[in-house]
Design an enzyme around this catalytic site. Sequence first.
Site, PDB file in Angstrom:
ATOM      1  N   GLU A   1       8.950  -2.899   6.258  1.00 55.68           N
ATOM      2  CA  GLU A   1       9.773  -2.058   5.371  1.00 55.68           C
ATOM      3  C   GLU A   1      10.472  -2.932   4.342  1.00 55.68           C
ATOM      4  O   GLU A   1      11.648  -2.729   3.998  1.00 55.68           O
ATOM      5  CB  GLU A   1      10.795  -1.255   6.181  1.00 55.68           C
ATOM      6  CG  GLU A   1      10.206  -0.395   7.292  1.00 55.68           C
ATOM      7  CD  GLU A   1       9.325   0.746   6.796  1.00 55.68           C
ATOM      8  OE1 GLU A   1       9.226   0.948   5.573  1.00 55.68           O
ATOM      9  OE2 GLU A   1       8.720   1.430   7.644  1.00 55.68           O
TER      10      GLU A   1
ATOM     11  N   GLY B   1      -1.363   2.025   7.114  1.00 53.84           N
ATOM     12  CA  GLY B   1      -1.484   1.088   8.219  1.00 53.84           C
ATOM     13  C   GLY B   1      -0.721  -0.214   8.081  1.00 53.84           C
ATOM     14  O   GLY B   1      -1.038  -1.193   8.765  1.00 53.84           O
TER      15      GLY B   1
ATOM     16  N   GLY C   1       0.842  -1.186   0.000  1.00 50.58           N
ATOM     17  CA  GLY C   1       0.000   0.000   0.000  1.00 50.58           C
ATOM     18  C   GLY C   1       0.874   1.231   0.000  1.00 50.58           C
ATOM     19  O   GLY C   1       2.104   1.145   0.024  1.00 50.58           O
ATOM     20  N   THR C   2       0.253   2.405  -0.024  1.00 57.50           N
ATOM     21  CA  THR C   2       1.018   3.642   0.061  1.00 57.50           C
ATOM     22  C   THR C   2       1.471   3.857   1.500  1.00 57.50           C
ATOM     23  O   THR C   2       1.089   3.127   2.409  1.00 57.50           O
ATOM     24  CB  THR C   2       0.158   4.847  -0.366  1.00 57.50           C
ATOM     25  OG1 THR C   2      -0.957   4.963   0.536  1.00 57.50           O
ATOM     26  CG2 THR C   2      -0.353   4.691  -1.788  1.00 57.50           C
ATOM     27  N   MET C   3       2.275   4.872   1.707  1.00 60.90           N
ATOM     28  CA  MET C   3       2.586   5.284   3.062  1.00 60.90           C
ATOM     29  C   MET C   3       1.292   5.693   3.759  1.00 60.90           C
ATOM     30  O   MET C   3       0.321   6.089   3.113  1.00 60.90           O
ATOM     31  CB  MET C   3       3.562   6.464   3.047  1.00 60.90           C
ATOM     32  CG  MET C   3       4.936   6.118   2.498  1.00 60.90           C
ATOM     33  SD  MET C   3       6.025   7.551   2.471  1.00 60.90           S
ATOM     34  CE  MET C   3       5.205   8.587   1.258  1.00 60.90           C
ATOM     35  N   ASP C   4       1.283   5.577   5.072  1.00 55.63           N
ATOM     36  CA  ASP C   4       0.163   6.055   5.891  1.00 55.63           C
ATOM     37  C   ASP C   4      -1.106   5.227   5.744  1.00 55.63           C
ATOM     38  O   ASP C   4      -2.191   5.715   6.057  1.00 55.63           O
ATOM     39  CB  ASP C   4      -0.146   7.520   5.552  1.00 55.63           C
ATOM     40  CG  ASP C   4      -0.444   8.342   6.795  1.00 55.63           C
ATOM     41  OD1 ASP C   4      -0.126   7.877   7.895  1.00 55.63           O
ATOM     42  OD2 ASP C   4      -0.997   9.443   6.666  1.00 55.63           O
TER      43      ASP C   4
ATOM     44  N   GLN D   1      10.302  -3.102   1.263  1.00 51.46           N
ATOM     45  CA  GLN D   1      10.765  -2.472   0.027  1.00 51.46           C
ATOM     46  C   GLN D   1      12.256  -2.159   0.071  1.00 51.46           C
ATOM     47  O   GLN D   1      12.899  -2.040  -0.971  1.00 51.46           O
ATOM     48  CB  GLN D   1       9.971  -1.186  -0.256  1.00 51.46           C
ATOM     49  CG  GLN D   1      10.272  -0.013   0.668  1.00 51.46           C
ATOM     50  CD  GLN D   1       9.445  -0.027   1.935  1.00 51.46           C
ATOM     51  OE1 GLN D   1       8.722  -0.978   2.196  1.00 51.46           O
ATOM     52  NE2 GLN D   1       9.527   1.040   2.721  1.00 51.46           N
TER      53      GLN D   1
END
Length: 215
Positions: free
Chosen positions: A87, A14, A9-12, A89
């Site tokens: 993390e 969850g 998902g994107t940052m922020d 990625q």
Amino acid sequence: MPELVFFSGTMDCGKSTLALQIEHNRSARGLAGMIFTRDDRAGEGKLSSRLGLVTDAVEVEDEQDLYAYVVDHLSQGGRADYVIADEAQFLTPVQIDQLARVVDDLSLDVYAFGITTDFRSKLFPGSQRLVELADRVEVLQVEALCWCGARATHNARTIGGEMVVEGAQVVVGDVNQAEAVGYEVLCRRHHRRRMTAATARAAALSPDVLPMTSA
């Protein structure tokens, strides 16, 4: 059957909160997990969420063999019923292969959490390898929102509130950090226009948009 699952998902949105929830649920049932992380906002050897939750983790080094680390832990009498990698990625493609081997050769579930693309909308190598190898890719349903209220789909790097599109792929910062390097989630339209919340606010306050009156 054990699985390699990639929660993206994107940052922020969850991701780390979900990782901590999975750890809590399984440890409450008497299971023991091994947690890997890399460049967490809370510092070295920590897995944290923006809700304030935090737990200890193994900080992954550049050339570390994750499969060998788990095998060594088990060989010394340690216990691991599952593995969490936050993390993800930031892990190398080789390290993602090692996590897949943990699933296949050690029969452990591996739950990997990470963002898919960087601030330039390019795939992180670790995320790309996860998409290629994972048994399942789960896109998190907690939608992060752009400043305009639309669904955020892109991650933007900012300096002083202004979006930048050049620089190293990995620079640690935090969402909506005003000073130095920060990050902000944007919809595709505003990512393409490089319009962050700060620059949109500045444009709205510009004298150029005020009505003209005749003398």
